[in-house]
Design a protein around this motif. Structure first.
Motif, PDB file in Angstrom:
ATOM      1  N   PHE A  64      92.747  33.491  42.244  1.00 31.11           N
ATOM      2  CA  PHE A  64      92.185  32.729  41.132  1.00 31.11           C
ATOM      3  C   PHE A  64      93.286  32.019  40.343  1.00 31.11           C
ATOM      4  CE2 PHE A  64      90.424  32.263  36.883  1.00 31.11           C
ATOM      5  CZ  PHE A  64      89.139  31.835  37.133  1.00 31.11           C
ATOM      6  N   ARG A  65      94.390  32.705  40.107  1.00 23.06           N
ATOM      7  CA  ARG A  65      95.451  32.150  39.265  1.00 23.06           C
ATOM      8  C   ARG A  65      96.354  31.181  40.015  1.00 23.06           C
ATOM      9  NH1 ARG A  65      97.428  37.793  36.342  1.00 23.06           N
ATOM     10  NH2 ARG A  65      95.446  38.287  35.285  1.00 23.06           N
ATOM     11  N   GLN A  66      96.366  31.225  41.338  1.00 24.45           N
ATOM     12  CA  GLN A  66      97.290  30.395  42.112  1.00 24.45           C
ATOM     13  C   GLN A  66      96.778  28.978  42.340  1.00 24.45           C
ATOM     14  OE1 GLN A  66      97.544  33.045  45.496  1.00 24.45           O
ATOM     15  NE2 GLN A  66      99.629  33.653  44.955  1.00 24.45           N
ATOM     16  N   ILE A  67      95.520  28.719  42.049  1.00 27.70           N
ATOM     17  CA  ILE A  67      94.953  27.394  42.280  1.00 27.70           C
ATOM     18  C   ILE A  67      95.397  26.450  41.168  1.00 27.70           C
ATOM     19  CG2 ILE A  67      92.802  26.083  42.433  1.00 27.70           C
ATOM     20  CD1 ILE A  67      91.495  28.518  43.628  1.00 27.70           C
ATOM     21  N   PRO A  68      95.945  25.292  41.513  1.00 29.99           N
ATOM     22  CA  PRO A  68      96.396  24.326  40.488  1.00 29.99           C
ATOM     23  C   PRO A  68      95.244  23.873  39.601  1.00 29.99           C
ATOM     24  CG  PRO A  68      97.233  23.737  42.666  1.00 29.99           C
ATOM     25  CD  PRO A  68      96.233  24.822  42.875  1.00 29.99           C
ATOM     26  N   ALA A  69      95.574  23.484  38.374  1.00 27.52           N
ATOM     27  CA  ALA A  69      94.560  23.078  37.401  1.00 27.52           C
ATOM     28  C   ALA A  69      93.737  21.896  37.904  1.00 27.52           C
ATOM     29  CB  ALA A  69      95.226  22.728  36.066  1.00 27.52           C
ATOM     30  N   ARG A  70      94.390  20.925  38.523  1.00 29.98           N
ATOM     31  CA  ARG A  70      93.647  19.755  39.018  1.00 29.98           C
ATOM     32  C   ARG A  70      92.676  20.161  40.119  1.00 29.98           C
ATOM     33  NH1 ARG A  70      96.128  13.868  40.025  1.00 29.98           N
ATOM     34  NH2 ARG A  70      96.121  14.105  37.756  1.00 29.98           N
ATOM     35  N   SER A  71      93.090  21.076  40.995  1.00 29.83           N
ATOM     36  CA  SER A  71      92.191  21.550  42.051  1.00 29.83           C
ATOM     37  C   SER A  71      90.993  22.279  41.455  1.00 29.83           C
ATOM     38  CB  SER A  71      92.949  22.468  43.014  1.00 29.83           C
ATOM     39  OG  SER A  71      93.989  21.758  43.660  1.00 29.83           O
ATOM     40  N   TRP A  72      91.213  23.004  40.360  1.00 31.79           N
ATOM     41  CA  TRP A  72      90.106  23.675  39.689  1.00 31.79           C
ATOM     42  C   TRP A  72      89.094  22.658  39.170  1.00 31.79           C
ATOM     43  CZ3 TRP A  72      87.813  27.885  40.188  1.00 31.79           C
ATOM     44  CH2 TRP A  72      88.487  29.095  40.402  1.00 31.79           C
ATOM     45  N   LEU A  73      89.579  21.525  38.687  1.00 32.31           N
ATOM     46  CA  LEU A  73      88.658  20.485  38.226  1.00 32.31           C
ATOM     47  C   LEU A  73      87.781  19.996  39.371  1.00 32.31           C
ATOM     48  CD1 LEU A  73      90.945  18.381  35.843  1.00 32.31           C
ATOM     49  CD2 LEU A  73      89.164  20.026  35.207  1.00 32.31           C
ATOM     50  N   TYR A  74      88.372  19.817  40.551  1.00 31.40           N
ATOM     51  CA  TYR A  74      87.605  19.381  41.712  1.00 31.40           C
ATOM     52  C   TYR A  74      86.598  20.455  42.145  1.00 31.40           C
ATOM     53  CZ  TYR A  74      91.098  15.670  42.143  1.00 31.40           C
ATOM     54  OH  TYR A  74      91.925  14.595  41.903  1.00 31.40           O
ATOM     55  N   ILE A  75      87.025  21.726  42.133  1.00 34.05           N
ATOM     56  CA  ILE A  75      86.136  22.816  42.535  1.00 34.05           C
ATOM     57  C   ILE A  75      84.962  22.934  41.565  1.00 34.05           C
ATOM     58  CG2 ILE A  75      85.970  25.329  42.774  1.00 34.05           C
ATOM     59  CD1 ILE A  75      88.858  25.281  43.832  1.00 34.05           C
ATOM     60  N   ILE A  76      85.259  22.867  40.267  1.00 25.72           N
ATOM     61  CA  ILE A  76      84.192  22.935  39.266  1.00 25.72           C
ATOM     62  C   ILE A  76      83.251  21.738  39.422  1.00 25.72           C
ATOM     63  CG2 ILE A  76      83.692  22.815  36.791  1.00 25.72           C
ATOM     64  CD1 ILE A  76      86.299  24.391  36.335  1.00 25.72           C
ATOM     65  N   GLY A  77      83.843  20.569  39.665  1.00 27.05           N
ATOM     66  CA  GLY A  77      83.008  19.388  39.885  1.00 27.05           C
ATOM     67  C   GLY A  77      82.088  19.555  41.079  1.00 27.05           C
ATOM     68  N   ALA A  78      82.610  20.146  42.162  1.00 27.20           N
ATOM     69  CA  ALA A  78      81.786  20.386  43.347  1.00 27.20           C
ATOM     70  C   ALA A  78      80.678  21.388  43.056  1.00 27.20           C
ATOM     71  CB  ALA A  78      82.667  20.886  44.497  1.00 27.20           C
ATOM     72  N   GLY A  79      81.002  22.446  42.308  1.00 25.51           N
ATOM     73  CA  GLY A  79      79.996  23.455  41.993  1.00 25.51           C
ATOM     74  C   GLY A  79      78.882  22.923  41.113  1.00 25.51           C
ATOM     75  N   VAL A  80      79.265  22.123  40.111  1.00 21.61           N
ATOM     76  CA  VAL A  80      78.261  21.576  39.195  1.00 21.61           C
ATOM     77  C   VAL A  80      77.395  20.538  39.906  1.00 21.61           C
ATOM     78  CG1 VAL A  80      77.927  20.200  37.106  1.00 21.61           C
ATOM     79  CG2 VAL A  80      79.611  22.051  37.122  1.00 21.61           C
ATOM     80  N   SER A  81      78.026  19.658  40.707  1.00 19.69           N
ATOM     81  CA  SER A  81      77.265  18.564  41.318  1.00 19.69           C
ATOM     82  C   SER A  81      76.533  19.000  42.583  1.00 19.69           C
ATOM     83  CB  SER A  81      78.197  17.388  41.618  1.00 19.69           C
ATOM     84  OG  SER A  81      79.258  17.794  42.465  1.00 19.69           O
ATOM     85  N   ALA A  82      77.272  19.544  43.574  1.00 22.37           N
ATOM     86  CA  ALA A  82      76.668  19.844  44.881  1.00 22.37           C
ATOM     87  C   ALA A  82      75.815  21.104  44.863  1.00 22.37           C
ATOM     88  CB  ALA A  82      77.755  19.986  45.939  1.00 22.37           C
ATOM     89  N   ILE A  83      76.033  21.999  43.896  1.00 22.01           N
ATOM     90  CA  ILE A  83      75.238  23.229  43.847  1.00 22.01           C
ATOM     91  C   ILE A  83      74.208  23.156  42.718  1.00 22.01           C
ATOM     92  CG2 ILE A  83      75.288  25.734  43.684  1.00 22.01           C
ATOM     93  CD1 ILE A  83      76.696  24.633  46.148  1.00 22.01           C
ATOM     94  N   PHE A  84      74.669  23.145  41.477  1.00 29.22           N
ATOM     95  CA  PHE A  84      73.744  23.235  40.346  1.00 29.22           C
ATOM     96  C   PHE A  84      72.847  22.001  40.217  1.00 29.22           C
ATOM     97  CE2 PHE A  84      73.214  22.287  35.702  1.00 29.22           C
ATOM     98  CZ  PHE A  84      72.119  23.122  35.519  1.00 29.22           C
ATOM     99  N   LEU A  85      73.447  20.827  40.044  1.00 34.03           N
ATOM    100  CA  LEU A  85      72.646  19.622  39.813  1.00 34.03           C
ATOM    101  C   LEU A  85      71.831  19.241  41.050  1.00 34.03           C
ATOM    102  CD1 LEU A  85      75.165  17.475  37.736  1.00 34.03           C
ATOM    103  CD2 LEU A  85      73.163  18.723  36.922  1.00 34.03           C
ATOM    104  N   HIS A  86      72.424  19.403  42.227  1.00 31.67           N
ATOM    105  CA  HIS A  86      71.690  19.088  43.455  1.00 31.67           C
ATOM    106  C   HIS A  86      70.462  19.986  43.612  1.00 31.67           C
ATOM    107  CE1 HIS A  86      70.834  18.180  47.652  1.00 31.67           C
ATOM    108  NE2 HIS A  86      70.896  19.472  47.910  1.00 31.67           N
ATOM    109  N   GLN A  87      70.659  21.293  43.477  1.00 30.62           N
ATOM    110  CA  GLN A  87      69.544  22.230  43.644  1.00 30.62           C
ATOM    111  C   GLN A  87      68.471  22.015  42.583  1.00 30.62           C
ATOM    112  OE1 GLN A  87      68.983  24.469  46.007  1.00 30.62           O
ATOM    113  NE2 GLN A  87      70.931  24.532  47.085  1.00 30.62           N
ATOM    114  N   THR A  88      68.888  21.762  41.348  1.00 31.39           N
ATOM    115  CA  THR A  88      67.935  21.603  40.248  1.00 31.39           C
ATOM    116  C   THR A  88      67.109  20.333  40.411  1.00 31.39           C
ATOM    117  OG1 THR A  88      69.431  22.780  38.750  1.00 31.39           O
ATOM    118  CG2 THR A  88      67.687  21.468  37.751  1.00 31.39           C
ATOM    119  N   THR A  89      67.774  19.197  40.612  1.00 30.73           N
ATOM    120  CA  THR A  89      67.035  17.936  40.724  1.00 30.73           C
ATOM    121  C   THR A  89      66.182  17.896  41.986  1.00 30.73           C
ATOM    122  OG1 THR A  89      69.025  16.953  41.702  1.00 30.73           O
ATOM    123  CG2 THR A  89      68.659  16.582  39.356  1.00 30.73           C
ATOM    124  N   LEU A  90      66.656  18.495  43.074  1.00 27.12           N
ATOM    125  CA  LEU A  90      65.862  18.516  44.308  1.00 27.12           C
ATOM    126  C   LEU A  90      64.599  19.340  44.125  1.00 27.12           C
ATOM    127  CD1 LEU A  90      65.688  17.652  47.259  1.00 27.12           C
ATOM    128  CD2 LEU A  90      66.945  19.725  47.867  1.00 27.12           C
TER     129      LEU A  90
END
Length: 319
Positions: A64-90
Motif C-alpha cells: 500500500f505504501r510503496q505505490i507512488p502518489a500519482r499511481s494512486w490517483l489513477y487507481i482511485i480514478g479507475a475504481g470510481v469510474s470503472a467500478i462505482f459509477l459504471h455499476q451504478t449508472t448501468l
C-alpha cells in the motif's frame, strides 16, 4: 508472439464468462436491489483479490505504501469510474432501458476506447483496427436487431435509461484508460485489487441510501442464489478483472477493448441455453461478423492510418 496469443486466449475466455455473467446478474437482480447487489458482488470480489495480492506479493507486487502518489490517483480514478459509477449508472439505466438498446450502447466501448487510446497514448490506429471496429460494431448491431425482431417492435427507443447506459459505457472506458496509466508503474494484480476496494467503499455508501429508501433489504435464503453470486463475484469479477487488466497492460487498451464486441453475442448464446430465449438467422450472421471484427481489430499493428505529430505534448488521463 506466444505470449500475445496467450493474452488473447485469456481475453476471449473473459468475454465468454462476462457473457454468462450478464445472465447471472439478470437472475440475481430478482433477489437483490441493484446497487446493493453490486456492493455485495464487488465486495466479495475485493476480498478474493486482496487475498491473491497478499499471497502472490513476494516482492513483486507493491504494498500500500510503496505505490507512488500519482499511481494512486489513477487507481482511485479507475475504481470510481470503472467500478462505482459504471455499476451504478448501468443498474439504474437498465431498469428502464430496453436490453437490446443497452447492449448496442455498451458495444460502442471498443470504438471510443480505440479512439481515445490513439489520441491520449498514441496507440497505433491501423487500417485493420478501423475495419475491425466497423465490422465488430456492425455485427453487434445485427445481434441487437435480431433481438428487436423477436420482440416485434423493430425499433430502438432512446430516453433517460439509454443515456444512463451511455454514461456507464463512458465511465468504463475512462476506467480502462486509468488502468493503462497505472500499469506503467504498478502490477495489474495490485491495480485490480485496489481499484475494486475503492469501488466497494463507494458502492457500500450508495447501498446504505438505497436500503433506507426501500425500507430495508430481505436477504435470500436459497443457497443457489448465493452460489451464483459468489461465482459472479470471484470468477467473473475478480479473476476476469485481473486477466482483463493484464490484457490492457500487454496489448494496449484499444486492442483489448475490441474483445468486448463479442460479449453481446456470448450473452445471447447463454440466454438461449439457460433462459430459453430464441435465436434467428440474423444472430448467426452477427456472430460471424463480430468474430471477424475482433480478429482484425486485435491483430498485431502494422501500417498505421496516421501518425500523431511529435510536437504535440503527451497527455495524461485525468489532467
Amino acid at each position: 508472439m506466444r505470449e500475445d496469443r496467450a493474452v488473447k486466449a485469456l481475453l476471449a475466455a473473459v468475454v465468454v464468462i462476462w457473457g454468462l455473467n450478464v445472465v447471472m446478474v439478470k437472475f440475481l437482480v430478482g433477489h437483490f436491489p441493484p446497487i446493493t447487489l453490486a456492493a455485495v458482488r464487488i465486495g466479495a470480489a475485493t476480498l478474493l483479490l486482496l487475498a491473491i495480492l497478499v499471497w502472490w506479493r513476494g516482492g513483486q507486487h507493491p504494498s500500500f505504501r510503496q505505490i507512488p502518489a500519482r499511481s494512486w490517483l489513477y487507481i482511485i480514478g479507475a475504481g470510481v469510474s470503472a467500478i462505482f459509477l459504471h455499476q451504478t449508472t448501468l443498474a439504474m439505466g437498465l431498469q428502464t432501458a430496453n436490453a437490446s438498446t443497452g447492449s448496442l450502447i455498451l458495444a460502442l466501448n471498443p470504438l471510443v476506447t480505440g479512439l481515445l487510446a490513439y489520441f491520449l497514448f498514441r496507440e497505433p490506429l491501423t487500417w485493420n483496427r478501423v475495419l475491425g471496429l466497423v465490422m465488430g460494431f456492425s455485427g453487434v448491431f445485427l445481434v441487437v436487431a435480431g433481438d428487436s425482431m423477436l420482440e416485434g417492435n423493430g425499433r430502438f427507443l432512446f430516453g433517460k435509461g439509454e443515456w444512463l447506459v451511455v454514461a456507464a459505457m463512458l465511465f468504463y472506458v475512462a476506467g480502462g484508460l486509468f488502468v493503462k496509466k497505472a500499469a506503467e508503474t504498478v502490477s495489474v494484480v495490485a491495480i485490480t485489487a485496489y481499484m475494486h476496494a475503492v469501488g466497494t467503499l463507494c458502492l457500500a455508501v450508495a447501498s446504505v441510501f438505497e436500503t433506507q429508501e426501500r425500507g430495508g433489504v430481505t436477504w435470500p435464503a436459497d443457497w443457489f442464489v448465493w452460489t451464483v453470486l459468489l461465482f459472479s463475484a470471484w470468477v467473473a469479477t475478480g479473476l476476469c478483472g485481473i486477466w482483463w487488466n493484464n490484457g490492457i497492460q500487454k496489448i494496449g487498451a484499444g486492442r483489448t477493448a475490441m474483445f468486448l464486441n463479442g460479449m453481446p453475442a456470448a450473452s445471447l448464446v447463454f440466454a438461449v441455453l439457460l433462459l430459453g430465449e430464441r435465436m434467428i438467422w440474423i444472430h448467426a450472421v452477427g456472430f460471424v461478423t463480430v468474430l471477424i471484427g475482433v480478429y482484425l481489430g486485435t491483430m498485431n499493428p502494422r501500417r498505421p492510418v496516421a501518425n500523431l505529430p511529435t510536437s504535440l505534448p503527451s497527455k495524461q488521463v485525468g489532467h
